[in-house]
Design a protein around this motif. Structure first.
Motif, short mmCIF file in Angstrom:
data_model
loop_
_atom_site.label_atom_id
_atom_site.label_comp_id
_atom_site.label_asym_id
_atom_site.label_seq_id
_atom_site.Cartn_x
_atom_site.Cartn_y
_atom_site.Cartn_z
N LYS A 100 -85.60 0.42 37.70
CA LYS A 100 -86.19 0.33 36.36
C LYS A 100 -85.20 0.83 35.31
O LYS A 100 -85.04 0.21 34.25
CB LYS A 100 -87.48 1.13 36.30
N LEU A 101 -84.53 1.95 35.61
CA LEU A 101 -83.53 2.48 34.68
C LEU A 101 -82.39 1.48 34.48
O LEU A 101 -81.90 1.29 33.36
CB LEU A 101 -82.98 3.81 35.21
N ASN A 103 -82.51 -1.86 34.91
CA ASN A 103 -82.99 -3.04 34.19
C ASN A 103 -83.21 -2.77 32.70
O ASN A 103 -83.03 -3.66 31.87
CB ASN A 103 -84.29 -3.55 34.82
N ASN A 104 -83.57 -1.51 32.37
CA ASN A 104 -83.84 -1.17 30.97
C ASN A 104 -82.58 -0.74 30.21
O ASN A 104 -82.61 -0.55 29.00
CB ASN A 104 -84.88 -0.05 30.88
N ALA A 105 -81.48 -0.57 30.93
CA ALA A 105 -80.24 -0.11 30.30
C ALA A 105 -79.66 -1.21 29.40
O ALA A 105 -79.76 -2.40 29.70
CB ALA A 105 -79.22 0.29 31.36
N ASP A 106 -79.07 -0.78 28.30
CA ASP A 106 -78.49 -1.71 27.34
C ASP A 106 -77.06 -2.06 27.78
O ASP A 106 -76.07 -1.68 27.15
CB ASP A 106 -78.49 -1.09 25.95
N LYS A 112 -75.46 -4.67 35.32
CA LYS A 112 -76.71 -4.31 35.99
C LYS A 112 -76.66 -4.69 37.47
O LYS A 112 -77.11 -3.93 38.33
CB LYS A 112 -77.89 -5.01 35.31
N ALA A 144 -81.41 9.66 31.52
CA ALA A 144 -82.82 9.30 31.59
C ALA A 144 -83.76 10.48 31.38
O ALA A 144 -84.94 10.30 31.10
CB ALA A 144 -83.12 8.65 32.93
N SER A 146 -85.01 12.44 33.56
CA SER A 146 -86.08 12.38 34.55
C SER A 146 -86.34 13.77 35.12
O SER A 146 -85.67 14.74 34.78
CB SER A 146 -85.72 11.39 35.65
#
Length: 313
Positions: A100-101, A103-106, A112, A144, A146
């Motif tokens: 998820k991290l 896929n959400n990274a710019d 990716k 992140a 986390s």
């Protein structure tokens, strides 16, 4: 176990277990600080932080501390504790969080993909020469914010990934070397000591190990990681040996002055007594500690020499 039996642990190891072995069960190689290689049986659905105990007298493994009480043991029997680490979880929470991290990274799609691939290799403890992707993944996870447990487990896996490259280069070099079995085990054992941040007893094996890593074709930043471990271990060993030399001085007053001088020197503080400094120099440099330790001591002394040079200029 009899009431008089006392089980003690004198070595602690941290071993990373690949995802599939942790999930399905299997065997995992484990190298002790003696340089001996063992095969550890890993149960299926192995949990993070599980412990296995190595009986140092019989070289047998126990998977639970309760198993100790079902065996006949001797007084003060010693066990090594092996703590198992893995990114496997039955609910796959860590995998889901990592992907998820990513896929959400710019970042670009290609990046990716590389981060996803390097995570799979990392999780399976399979070294892959794409450190740029690993460093990017490290950054993504670090940014992140986390929970601490998640970050700690990922960090252990990330460092283990780099250590795999070092371990593989050591094994490949030893396979083609003309060293005997004792020498090979000594080199393996020294590597286990320095990666655990511990002192060493064999500087000859450490020099051989340094040479192996320096001359092997692995990325420079992994070599630097190794030499960071190596230097820390040398400094720690030097500290212990110097303290042993000082403590061997019979006169308590002299010993106290020498210890005080060394403590100031080690902490980078000004040593006002040139007499005490000369006494410490004479003691250390005339001792039978390894020459490498004496060189480290001289480097430690260098700031004092520099300060003296400035004061007289």
């Amino acid at each position: 176990m009899t009431n008089n039996t006392q089980v003690t642990t004198d070595e602690i190891y941290h071993v990373f277990v690949p995802y599939q072995i942790a999930k399905q069960g299997g065997t995992q190689k484990f190298t002790s600080r003696t340089g001996k290689i063992y095969q550890v049986n890993i149960p299926a659905n192995c949990a993070e932080g599980s412990q296995i105990f190595l009986d140092k007298t019989s070289s047998s493994f126990l998977n639970k501390i309760s198993d100790l009480f079902s065996q006949k043991t001797v007084l003060n029997q010693k066990y090594s504790v092996i703590t198992l680490h893995t990114l496997f979880e039955q609910n796959d929470n860590i995998d889901k969080m990592i992907f998820k991290l990513i896929n959400n990274a710019d970042i670009k799609f290609e990046s990716k993909t590389r981060c996803s691939n390097i995570y799979t290799s990392l999780s399976n403890a399979e070294y892959k020469n794409d450190l740029s992707a690993l460093e990017l993944l490290d950054f993504i996870v670090d940014s992140a914010q986390s929970d601490t447990s998640f970050c700690r487990r990922y960090s252990l896996a990330s460092q283990n990934f780099r250590l795999i490259a070092i371990a593989e280069c050591i094994e490949k070099s030893l396979q083609i070397s003309k060293l005997n079995q004792f020498q090979k085990e000594s080199i393996r054992g020294v590597f286990q000591c320095i990666r655990a941040g511990e002192s060493i007893s064999n500087f000859t094996s450490l020099k051989q190990l340094d040479s192996i890593v320096q001359n092997y074709s692995i990325p420079e930043n992994i070599k630097q990681l190794y030499f960071n471990f190596s230097v820390k271990s040398k400094v720690m060993t030097t500290e212990l040996l110097i303290l042993d030399v000082i403590n061997s001085v019979t006169a308590s007053i002299d010993r106290s002055d020498l210890l005080s001088t060394y403590t100031k020197l080690r902490n980078g503080e000004q040593v006002n007594s040139s007499t005490d400094l000369k006494s410490l120099d004479a003691l250390i440099l005339a001792s039978n500690i390894p020459d490498d330790c004496k060189i480290i001591y001289k480097f430690m002394r260098e700031p004092i020499n520099s300060q003296k040079g400035k004061s007289t200029s």
